[in-house]
Structures are given as C-alpha cells and as structure tokens.
Design a protein around this motif. Structure first.
Motif, mmCIF file in Angstrom:
data_model
loop_
_atom_site.group_PDB
_atom_site.id
_atom_site.type_symbol
_atom_site.label_atom_id
_atom_site.label_comp_id
_atom_site.label_asym_id
_atom_site.label_seq_id
_atom_site.Cartn_x
_atom_site.Cartn_y
_atom_site.Cartn_z
ATOM 1 N N GLU A 171 9.781 10.018 -3.757
ATOM 2 C CA GLU A 171 8.819 9.866 -2.663
ATOM 3 C C GLU A 171 7.699 8.883 -3.010
ATOM 4 O O GLU A 171 7.438 7.945 -2.250
ATOM 5 C CB GLU A 171 8.238 11.216 -2.269
ATOM 6 C CG GLU A 171 9.183 12.059 -1.443
ATOM 7 C CD GLU A 171 8.492 13.276 -0.840
ATOM 8 O OE1 GLU A 171 9.059 13.851 0.096
ATOM 9 O OE2 GLU A 171 7.403 13.660 -1.293
ATOM 10 N N PRO A 172 7.008 9.056 -4.122
ATOM 11 C CA PRO A 172 5.859 8.172 -4.376
ATOM 12 C C PRO A 172 6.227 6.729 -4.666
ATOM 13 O O PRO A 172 5.449 5.822 -4.360
ATOM 14 C CB PRO A 172 5.164 8.821 -5.584
ATOM 15 C CG PRO A 172 6.186 9.694 -6.212
ATOM 16 C CD PRO A 172 7.092 10.151 -5.110
ATOM 17 N N PHE A 173 7.410 6.476 -5.233
ATOM 18 C CA PHE A 173 7.749 5.091 -5.565
ATOM 19 C C PHE A 173 7.925 4.217 -4.329
ATOM 20 O O PHE A 173 7.246 3.183 -4.194
ATOM 21 C CB PHE A 173 9.000 5.043 -6.447
ATOM 22 C CG PHE A 173 9.486 3.641 -6.709
ATOM 23 C CD1 PHE A 173 8.678 2.709 -7.345
ATOM 24 C CD2 PHE A 173 10.754 3.243 -6.304
ATOM 25 C CE1 PHE A 173 9.118 1.407 -7.578
ATOM 26 C CE2 PHE A 173 11.210 1.955 -6.531
ATOM 27 C CZ PHE A 173 10.390 1.033 -7.167
ATOM 28 N N PRO A 174 8.803 4.559 -3.375
ATOM 29 C CA PRO A 174 8.937 3.684 -2.205
ATOM 30 C C PRO A 174 7.658 3.538 -1.399
ATOM 31 O O PRO A 174 7.337 2.450 -0.929
ATOM 32 C CB PRO A 174 10.048 4.350 -1.381
ATOM 33 C CG PRO A 174 10.825 5.146 -2.361
ATOM 34 C CD PRO A 174 9.813 5.643 -3.347
ATOM 35 N N ILE A 175 6.912 4.649 -1.235
ATOM 36 C CA ILE A 175 5.690 4.519 -0.446
ATOM 37 C C ILE A 175 4.684 3.656 -1.183
ATOM 38 O O ILE A 175 3.937 2.881 -0.571
ATOM 39 C CB ILE A 175 5.100 5.897 -0.092
ATOM 40 C CG1 ILE A 175 4.023 5.765 0.990
ATOM 41 C CG2 ILE A 175 4.514 6.588 -1.298
ATOM 42 C CD1 ILE A 175 4.486 5.211 2.296
ATOM 43 N N GLY A 176 4.676 3.737 -2.512
ATOM 44 C CA GLY A 176 3.780 2.878 -3.277
ATOM 45 C C GLY A 176 4.142 1.414 -3.134
ATOM 46 O O GLY A 176 3.267 0.553 -2.965
ATOM 47 N N VAL A 177 5.435 1.114 -3.182
ATOM 48 C CA VAL A 177 5.879 -0.272 -3.054
ATOM 49 C C VAL A 177 5.640 -0.783 -1.637
ATOM 50 O O VAL A 177 5.153 -1.903 -1.441
ATOM 51 C CB VAL A 177 7.363 -0.400 -3.449
ATOM 52 C CG1 VAL A 177 7.882 -1.803 -3.142
ATOM 53 C CG2 VAL A 177 7.547 -0.086 -4.928
ATOM 54 N N VAL A 178 5.970 0.024 -0.627
ATOM 55 C CA VAL A 178 5.732 -0.395 0.755
ATOM 56 C C VAL A 178 4.240 -0.624 0.984
ATOM 57 O O VAL A 178 3.836 -1.581 1.666
ATOM 58 C CB VAL A 178 6.296 0.643 1.747
ATOM 59 C CG1 VAL A 178 5.798 0.375 3.160
ATOM 60 C CG2 VAL A 178 7.816 0.624 1.724
ATOM 61 N N CYS A 179 3.422 0.242 0.427
ATOM 62 C CA CYS A 179 1.978 0.066 0.577
ATOM 63 C C CYS A 179 1.505 -1.225 -0.077
ATOM 64 O O CYS A 179 0.571 -1.870 0.413
ATOM 65 C CB CYS A 179 1.234 1.273 0.004
ATOM 66 S SG CYS A 179 1.304 2.739 1.061
ATOM 67 N N GLU A 180 2.129 -1.624 -1.194
ATOM 68 C CA GLU A 180 1.808 -2.912 -1.808
ATOM 69 C C GLU A 180 2.148 -4.053 -0.856
ATOM 70 O O GLU A 180 1.356 -4.978 -0.654
ATOM 71 C CB GLU A 180 2.599 -3.081 -3.114
ATOM 72 C CG GLU A 180 2.166 -2.189 -4.245
ATOM 73 C CD GLU A 180 0.880 -2.663 -4.894
ATOM 74 O OE1 GLU A 180 0.621 -3.880 -4.920
ATOM 75 O OE2 GLU A 180 0.130 -1.802 -5.396
ATOM 76 N N VAL A 181 3.336 -4.002 -0.280
ATOM 77 C CA VAL A 181 3.783 -5.065 0.629
ATOM 78 C C VAL A 181 2.914 -5.094 1.888
ATOM 79 O O VAL A 181 2.525 -6.172 2.362
ATOM 80 C CB VAL A 181 5.260 -4.866 1.002
ATOM 81 C CG1 VAL A 181 5.702 -5.883 2.052
ATOM 82 C CG2 VAL A 181 6.141 -4.968 -0.237
ATOM 83 N N MET A 182 2.595 -3.915 2.406
ATOM 84 C CA MET A 182 1.831 -3.844 3.645
ATOM 85 C C MET A 182 0.349 -4.128 3.433
ATOM 86 O O MET A 182 -0.322 -4.636 4.326
ATOM 87 C CB MET A 182 1.997 -2.466 4.284
ATOM 88 C CG MET A 182 3.428 -2.100 4.664
ATOM 89 S SD MET A 182 4.140 -3.161 5.935
ATOM 90 C CE MET A 182 3.163 -2.701 7.369
ATOM 91 N N GLY A 183 -0.165 -3.771 2.252
ATOM 92 C CA GLY A 183 -1.587 -3.947 1.985
ATOM 93 C C GLY A 183 -2.403 -2.711 2.309
ATOM 94 O O GLY A 183 -3.529 -2.812 2.802
ATOM 95 N N VAL A 184 -1.846 -1.505 2.014
ATOM 96 C CA VAL A 184 -2.564 -0.255 2.253
ATOM 97 C C VAL A 184 -3.450 0.054 1.048
ATOM 98 O O VAL A 184 -2.952 0.131 -0.075
ATOM 99 C CB VAL A 184 -1.586 0.918 2.474
ATOM 100 C CG1 VAL A 184 -2.349 2.218 2.727
ATOM 101 C CG2 VAL A 184 -0.647 0.621 3.637
ATOM 102 N N PRO A 185 -4.751 0.243 1.253
ATOM 103 C CA PRO A 185 -5.623 0.591 0.128
ATOM 104 C C PRO A 185 -5.211 1.917 -0.508
ATOM 105 O O PRO A 185 -4.719 2.821 0.174
ATOM 106 C CB PRO A 185 -7.013 0.704 0.774
ATOM 107 C CG PRO A 185 -6.904 -0.041 2.063
ATOM 108 C CD PRO A 185 -5.495 0.116 2.518
ATOM 109 N N ALA A 186 -5.423 2.037 -1.822
ATOM 110 C CA ALA A 186 -5.024 3.241 -2.552
ATOM 111 C C ALA A 186 -5.634 4.500 -1.940
ATOM 112 O O ALA A 186 -4.990 5.551 -1.871
ATOM 113 C CB ALA A 186 -5.410 3.109 -4.016
#
Length: 424
Positions: A171-186
């Motif tokens: 769960e945390p890996f894909p959402i972390g990577v997608v958030c990197e691509v999308m630009g979601v703040p931590a």
C-alpha cells in the motif's frame, strides 16, 4: 503514457469466413437473454464464474449490473474487445448523459476525465500531462522509487517477521510513488490515501460521494496554487496549463483524480502476484532461478490475474453496428471485458494456465486504444521494483499463515488480498 491506435482492428471472421460486421442475410437473430451479474466477493485468484459462463454463451451477451438502469451488451472475445475499444462509433462521452447499468453505486463523471473523453478532446486533455508518464520520465523516477521502496523494506526487516506486506509495503509504496509523480506534499498523503480507498470501494454511494468531494476539493485547491510554480509534477503541469488557457480548471481536476487513484491497482495487482508466487513453489523457483527472465513472467501474471470485479466503464453505440450477426442499436450500452479477452483461447492457448514462457503475449491488462492506461509505464516500473526487491532482500520469503487463511478484499471493484502475512 497513452497508446494511440487510430485504425480499427478488424474483427475475427466467423468459422464460415464471413465478415462478422456484416448484417446477417437472414435478418438479425433474437437477442440473447439478459443475465444478472451481481457483485461477487470472490476468494483468492478465482476467475469470476458468472463471467466464465457468459464467455461460454457467446461472443456477445447481455448483462444487468447491480446499479444504474436497463441492460448492456458485453463483448468477451479478444478481437471484438479490441475493435470496440478503438472504434469511434462507440462513445465514452455519451455515457455521462445516461444512467447505464453499472457496478459502481455512485456515478458522477467530471469534465476533464480522460476515461469519459472521446477524440479529439481526449488528446487535448492528455497533452498537458503526457510528459510526466513517458519512458524517459520513468527512468528519471526509478532511483527515487527504489529509495522509497528500500526505506519501507528496511523497516520490515528491522521489525522482524511476521509482517503484513500489504500494510507495510504494497500500500505505501505505490501511493508514495504516485504522490511523487503527482506532487502531493508529505503532510497530505494520509488523507489523500483514505479518500482514494473509499472511492474504489463498493460501500455505497453516500460514502463514495463524501470521499470524492474531499479529494476533488483538495485537488482543486492544489491546482489553483500551482499556476505560477516551476516543476514537472502533474499538479504543477495542470496548474500551468489552466493558467495558459489550454484546459479549464474543472477539466484539470477531472484529469487528476483518476491519476491520483491509480496507485490502488498496483497495490492489489502485486498482492495477487505475490500470493501466486508464494502458493506456487515452481513459479517462485523459476523467478529466483532466472531473475534475468522475470519480465515475461510478470507479463503473464498481468494477463492471468483477475484484477477487477465484473467490468469497468461502458460505451454507447452512436449508430447501429452489426457484430457476429447481432445488431447493436444506436443508443445501446456496451461493455468489454479485458479479463475475458485475456482468456481467449484463440489468442492464448491453454488460457487458464500460467505459462511463464508464453510468447507472444499481447494481453490487454492495461486496456486498448485511446483509453490505454495512462500510467502503464509507471505501473510496470513499480511492479518490477516490488518483485525484484522483495525476492532479493527476503530470500526465504513465505506465507506466515496457510493459504486459505489469507483474507481477501470485500465489496470492492479492484481485487486483491486484504492482508498478506509473511515470514522470511
């Protein structure tokens, strides 16, 4: 990255060599009966028995799903699926004006969503974000994605077995990577994750509606805030595109939502893949013995895994279309099943078997035509990293519970293990 195919693929000829798109000289046959297709909670990687029965009944059947109105045609043959998904006579945009029979309880398409766009709007909407999902962009992302994954695996190894791979890594890996691509703040990632999980569930229209309101409100504020910002993340690209007048703000928001939710598919597809590796020793041995040849095995698993419940999004016939002597009338809804197409014996000999040496393997796990998955390159990158890293760093990886005690997701459109307890 979206794959564009502009020339419709011809449908497979009938056994007598006739054109299946031509009207029957004896007149159209009686339409097949309408079959109810309930939302099933299936255990493990079992293939949907309702879909299997529909495949046996013929290339075109009619189905009624739990929500919406009326019935829809269902195409299950590989060639027909490719034809329909690449033929402008079948419209996604038209569905937004209907209450078509469907799996999802909540139906509120947003302007700008690539999923509901026909050409030429589809290309116009895709253009601002295309650069974020290219092969070269994924190569640049790879070191950061590996870093995110290594940090997660470090934590698992440090804490020791047993561990739930879904909770700790998948769960945390894909959402972390997608958030990197999308630009979601931590600081915003936890609530974005909670919204996306609720949206893809089948818990009810009210809960999904609240989650969409929260996510899309956040996306709107984020796009507005990035109009003058430098950067190549998706929200910044969209913010600048809106500022330049290339797309409307509501279109930018509609574009971003499905991309943000896309990490869910990687989580549950990889959950199914790992479950198969952990319950099929010969397959795991093959992956460990020949790491240089894992790519074709992963492609075969993408073809084989039942990654979703039922079917996805419908299309509407804009004119009468004759297929296999059956007339799909203008205005009628049509679904295709990529799961069924990937089990078409005419394309995939012994389709229900996992064949790690299958070649060629032209599966449709990421769709086809203009609506080919925008994040396919990203999904493949994450899948490869997950499998390679877990096998390398956990050489004795095994289930920590009997296979029949693995819990599977319920009331959801994307299938996969709810948890995957492992030891090593």
């Amino acid at each position: 990255m979206t794959q564009e195919i502009t020339t419709p693929t011809p449908a497979r000829a009938t056994p007598h060599g006739t054109d299946p798109m031509a009207p029957s000289p004896a007149g159209p046959p009686a339409p097949p009966p309408v079959r109810d297709w309930p939302a099933l909670d299936l255990e493990g990687t079992a293939f949907d028995p309702v879909l299997a029965e529909l495949m046996r009944e013929g290339p075109l059947t009619r189905v009624r799903l739990p929500h919406g109105e009326g019935w829809a045609w269902l195409a299950t043959r590989y060639d027909d699926v490719k034809l329909i998904t690449n033929d402008p006579r079948f419209s996604r945009a038209e569905v937004t004006r209907r209450q078509v029979t469907r799996m999802a309880p909540n139906f509120a398409p947003r302007p700008g969503s690539l999923a509901w766009a026909d050409q030429p709007d589809h290309n116009r909407l895709r253009k601002p974000i295309a650069g974020a999902f290219t092969v070269s962009a994924m190569k640049r992302l790879r070191p950061r994605a590996q870093e995110i994954l290594d940090e997660l695996v470090d934590g698992v190894l440090r804490d020791g077995p047993p561990a739930d791979l879904v909770e700790r890594v998948l769960e945390p890996f894909p959402i972390g990577v997608v958030c990197e691509v999308m630009g979601v703040p931590a600081a915003d990632r936890a609530r974005v994750r909670a919204w996306t999980r609720e949206i893809i569930s089948t818990n009810g229209a009210e809960a999904a509606g609240r989650a969409k309101e929260g996510l899309y409100g956040w996306i709107t504020a984020t796009v507005r805030a990035r109009a003058d910002r430098a950067g190549e993340d998706v929200y910044t690209l969209l913010g600048r595109a809106v500022a330049r007048g290339e797309i409307a703000e509501e279109e930018a928001v509609g574009l971003a939502g499905p991309l943000q939710i896309g990490g869910e598919a990687v989580t549950h597809n990889c959950g199914q893949m790992l479950y198969l590796l952990l319950t099929r020793p010969e397959l795991m041995a093959r992956m460990r013995r020949r790491p240089e040849a894992r790519g074709p095995v992963l492609e075969e698993l993408l073809r084989w895994i039942p990654h979703r419940s039922s079917v996805g999004l419908a299309r509407i016939a804009l004119e009468d279309v004759d297929l296999h002597g059956v007339r799909i009338a203008a205005g009628e809804a049509v679904y295709v099943s990529y799961l069924a197409a990937n089990r078409d014996a005419d394309l995939f000999p012994d389709p229900d078997a996992i064949d790690p040496d299958r070649d060629p393997n032209p599966h449709l796990a990421f769709g086809n035509g203009p609506h080919y998955c925008t994040g396919a390159v990203l999904a493949r990158l994450q899948t490869e990293l997950l499998i390679d890293t877990l096998l390398a760093r956990m050489p004795h990886l095994a289930l920590a519970v009997p296979a029949d005690r693995v819990r599977w997701r319920r009331r959801t459109m994307i299938r996969g293990p709810q948890s995957l307890p492992v030891t090593w």
